[in-house]
Design a protein around this motif. Structure first.
Motif, PDB file in Angstrom:
ATOM      1  N   CYS A   1       0.830  -1.198   0.000  1.00  0.00           N
ATOM      2  CA  CYS A   1       0.000   0.000   0.000  1.00  0.00           C
ATOM      3  C   CYS A   1       0.868   1.252   0.000  1.00  0.00           C
ATOM      4  N   GLN A   2       0.689   2.098  -1.006  1.00  0.00           N
ATOM      5  CA  GLN A   2       1.383   3.381  -1.014  1.00  0.00           C
ATOM      6  C   GLN A   2       0.345   4.496  -1.083  1.00  0.00           C
ATOM      7  N   ASP A   3       0.623   5.582  -0.360  1.00  0.00           N
ATOM      8  CA  ASP A   3      -0.334   6.676  -0.287  1.00  0.00           C
ATOM      9  C   ASP A   3      -0.579   7.284  -1.672  1.00  0.00           C
TER      10      ASP A   3
ATOM     11  N   THR B   1       3.007   9.601   6.114  1.00  0.00           N
ATOM     12  CA  THR B   1       2.902  10.495   7.268  1.00  0.00           C
ATOM     13  C   THR B   1       4.063  10.290   8.238  1.00  0.00           C
ATOM     14  N   ALA B   2       4.512   9.025   8.369  1.00  0.00           N
ATOM     15  CA  ALA B   2       5.625   8.740   9.275  1.00  0.00           C
ATOM     16  C   ALA B   2       6.846   9.576   8.884  1.00  0.00           C
ATOM     17  N   GLY B   3       7.050   9.733   7.585  1.00  0.00           N
ATOM     18  CA  GLY B   3       8.180  10.539   7.109  1.00  0.00           C
ATOM     19  C   GLY B   3       8.047  11.991   7.509  1.00  0.00           C
ATOM     20  N   THR B   4       6.818  12.531   7.393  1.00  0.00           N
ATOM     21  CA  THR B   4       6.568  13.917   7.781  1.00  0.00           C
ATOM     22  C   THR B   4       6.831  14.107   9.270  1.00  0.00           C
TER      23      THR B   4
ATOM     24  N   SER C   1       3.415   8.791  26.900  1.00  0.00           N
ATOM     25  CA  SER C   1       2.183   9.010  26.148  1.00  0.00           C
ATOM     26  C   SER C   1       2.429   8.835  24.660  1.00  0.00           C
ATOM     27  N   VAL C   2       1.402   8.304  24.005  1.00  0.00           N
ATOM     28  CA  VAL C   2       1.506   7.971  22.587  1.00  0.00           C
ATOM     29  C   VAL C   2       0.254   8.460  21.863  1.00  0.00           C
ATOM     30  N   ALA C   3       0.462   9.121  20.721  1.00  0.00           N
ATOM     31  CA  ALA C   3      -0.659   9.499  19.864  1.00  0.00           C
ATOM     32  C   ALA C   3      -0.687   8.568  18.660  1.00  0.00           C
ATOM     33  N   VAL C   4      -1.847   7.981  18.396  1.00  0.00           N
ATOM     34  CA  VAL C   4      -1.977   7.104  17.237  1.00  0.00           C
ATOM     35  C   VAL C   4      -2.721   7.858  16.142  1.00  0.00           C
ATOM     36  N   PHE C   5      -2.045   7.983  14.988  1.00  0.00           N
ATOM     37  CA  PHE C   5      -2.629   8.697  13.850  1.00  0.00           C
ATOM     38  C   PHE C   5      -3.384   7.724  12.962  1.00  0.00           C
ATOM     39  N   ASP C   6      -4.637   7.987  12.747  1.00  0.00           N
ATOM     40  CA  ASP C   6      -5.440   7.144  11.861  1.00  0.00           C
ATOM     41  C   ASP C   6      -5.909   7.945  10.658  1.00  0.00           C
ATOM     42  N   ARG C   7      -5.645   7.391   9.467  1.00  0.00           N
ATOM     43  CA  ARG C   7      -6.102   8.061   8.253  1.00  0.00           C
ATOM     44  C   ARG C   7      -7.335   7.325   7.693  1.00  0.00           C
ATOM     45  N   ALA C   8      -8.132   6.820   8.603  1.00  0.00           N
ATOM     46  CA  ALA C   8      -9.389   6.154   8.244  1.00  0.00           C
ATOM     47  C   ALA C   8     -10.220   6.121   9.506  1.00  0.00           C
TER      48      ALA C   8
END
Lengths: 399, 111
Positions: free
Chosen positions: A179-181, A285-288, A328-335
């Motif tokens: 999967c690629q963005d 996003t991980a790269g950003t 603390s951890v923030a989880v980024f969801d793109r869905a």
């Protein structure tokens, strides 16, 4: 694609970078792997993958049989037929295309067919939208296909080279989605290191599955009906295959590292050793976020990134080992999974069950909405006093 | 259910491997009629072999041999597609010779 630039740092070794988009990088890998059959139907933003690959075939650089079909349901069905017959098979799709394929993706997984699927992630309708988010891949979350999210064009190339080996591993035998963005990777040109055709050919080797349908010396029936007395056992076998995947990934990526000096694993840590706060993300996003982490590190902030590369199977033990020492951890969801938290959050939350790490969920980037450095800085700031676990946060949403 | 296999013992993907499975004689489902053949009319076109939904039509390379009633469901497709009317459906209870060859010397050699 014809453009090459010399890398100043490695020019002495005569390593040549090629300027490729993620889509072109994937297509280049496909040309070098030279699968027997590729069944395709165009859809934005995947189209440049198969368009570039078709040019290679038309120019005689690959001998693949391209099957042009009338829909993605047919593309995946043709792929199932070809793979069952004994052909190394690939397909590519995005968004609605994956949604239309999904019935047959489940069938490919259950028939244990090592079909490689190049995905250009794009939002699902509706409202109709052609830009990136991960809702299409998340629709296939439970299909039984392996899901690898790549960060850039280089990873797209590398994983498309490795994908056939991963899929065809004797203990795996599953469809593998690379999967690629959409647009962010598929349409963005970057310097990419590629291998020589013959090196890829040797690395990939011959296609072998236990029971090719066209082997008349070992006659089989494929994809038959199961009564309640066997269905459950066959589903359990799919879990077994997923559980075997991490070992296969480790072996094959090690082998790949020997010829490329590029090492990969199920996840990537970035400046997490002494970190107190981190963001977990998939894909580009991980790269950003890494860039922002560099900036914040210069200011003395103990922050880092965990990039999940293998979303299915999910590396829960590793995630727990890495994240349980963080504050603390923030989880980024793109869905979104409407009525619950984001799909990545659910996985990370499950992995960290019983630990003291504070988790929060951030939904971002739906339908291609940009994620800005200021947004990421704000999240790291908020992680100093994390919100309650059941809070849903939305980045860049007008409210 | 004594001999049901564990998930570790099964070929993956639900694949049925011919020589590792029970071969039930599904001809027991047949109702009404069964096919017979007059070999003197057969021209070895093998349309019956192609159209048989099961494996009830026996052929050796390009030569038609007859019917295997262990797998015939009595669907009548073979009789329908036979261009020379060599195949005739007869009542299930009728006694017929081996392989359903009810008559005729073959001008080709079906043996």
């Amino acid at each position: 694609m014809e453009t090459t630039i010399e890398s100043p740092s490695v020019a002495k070794k005569k390593i040549r970078y090629h300027l490729l988009t993620g889509a072109e990088a994937a297509a280049t890998a496909m040309q070098q792997v030279n699968p027997d059959v590729v069944s395709v139907y165009p859809i934005t933003p995947q189209t440049p993958i198969i368009q570039t690959f078709s040019k290679y075939v038309a120019n005689g650089k690959a001998t693949t049989e391209i099957i042009n079909v009338e829909s993605e349901h047919s593309a995946m069905s043709a792929a199932v037929g070809a793979a069952t017959a004994g052909a190394r098979t690939m397909t590519a799709t995005a968004s609605q295309g994956l949604a239309l394929m999904i019935e047959v993706v489940y069938i490919a997984s259950s028939m244990r067919l090592p079909i490689v699927m190049a995905i250009g992630n794009r939002a699902l309708s509706g409202p109709i939208n052609i830009h990136c988010d991960h809702s299409d891949s998340m629709l296939a979350r439970d299909s039984g296909a392996v899901q690898i999210f790549v960060e850039n064009a280089q990873e797209a190339y590398d994983f498309m080279v490795m994908a056939s080996r991963l899929a065809e591993h004797e203990k795996v035998l599953l469809p593998v989605m690379i999967c690629q963005d959409g647009f962010t990777i598929t349409h963005t040109a970057e310097p990419v290191l590629t291998l020589d055709d013959n090196i890829v050919k040797d690395f990939v080797g011959d296609y072998q599955i236990p029971y090719p349908l066209l082997n008349l010396d070992k006659v089989t029936t494929q994809g038959p009906f199961d009564m309640p007395d066997y269905y459950f056992e066959h589903k359990r076998q799919q879990q077994e295959a997923m559980e075997a995947f991490p070992d296969a990934l480790e072996k094959i990526t090690e082998e790949y590292a020997k010829i490329t000096n590029r090492s990969y694993s199920a996840l990537d840590t970035y400046k997490l050793n002494d970190a107190e706060r981190a963001i977990v993300a998939l894909g580009s996003t991980a790269g950003t976020v890494k860039d922002i982490v560099d900036d914040l590190r210069e200011k003395g902030e103990k922050v880092g990134v965990l990039k999940i590369r293998s979303f299915r199977p999910f590396p829960d033990q590793k995630v727990r080992e890495i994240l349980s020492s963080l504050k603390s951890v923030a989880v980024f969801d793109r869905a979104m999974s409407f009525g619950s938290h984001g799909p990545l959050f659910s996985e990370v939350s499950r992995s960290l069950y019983g630990t003291d790490t504070k988790l929060s969920n951030y939904i971002y980037g739906l339908g291609g909405r940009d994620l800005f450095p200021k947004d990421i800085i704000k999240v790291f700031e908020e992680l100093k006093q994390p919100s309650p676990q059941n809070d849903m946060n939305y980045i860049g949403l007008r409210s | 259910m004594p001999d049901l296999k564990k998930f570790q013992e099964l070929p993956v993907g639900g694949t049925v491997v011919w020589d590792q499975t029970v071969q039930p004689k599904t001809g027991g489902w047949r109702t009404g009629l069964k096919p017979t053949v007059d070999l003197s009319k057969c021209v070895n076109c093998l349309l019956c072999w192609v159209n048989c939904p099961d494996t009830a039509v026996l052929a050796d390379k390009t030569t038609f041999k007859g019917f295997n009633y262990d797998y015939c469901k009595g669907c009548q497709l073979c009789a329908e597609v036979c261009p020379t009317d060599a195949i005739e459906m007869v009542d299930e209870s009728e006694q017929v010779p081996a392989l359903g060859r009810i008559g005729g010397e073959k001008y080709g050699n079906n043996d």
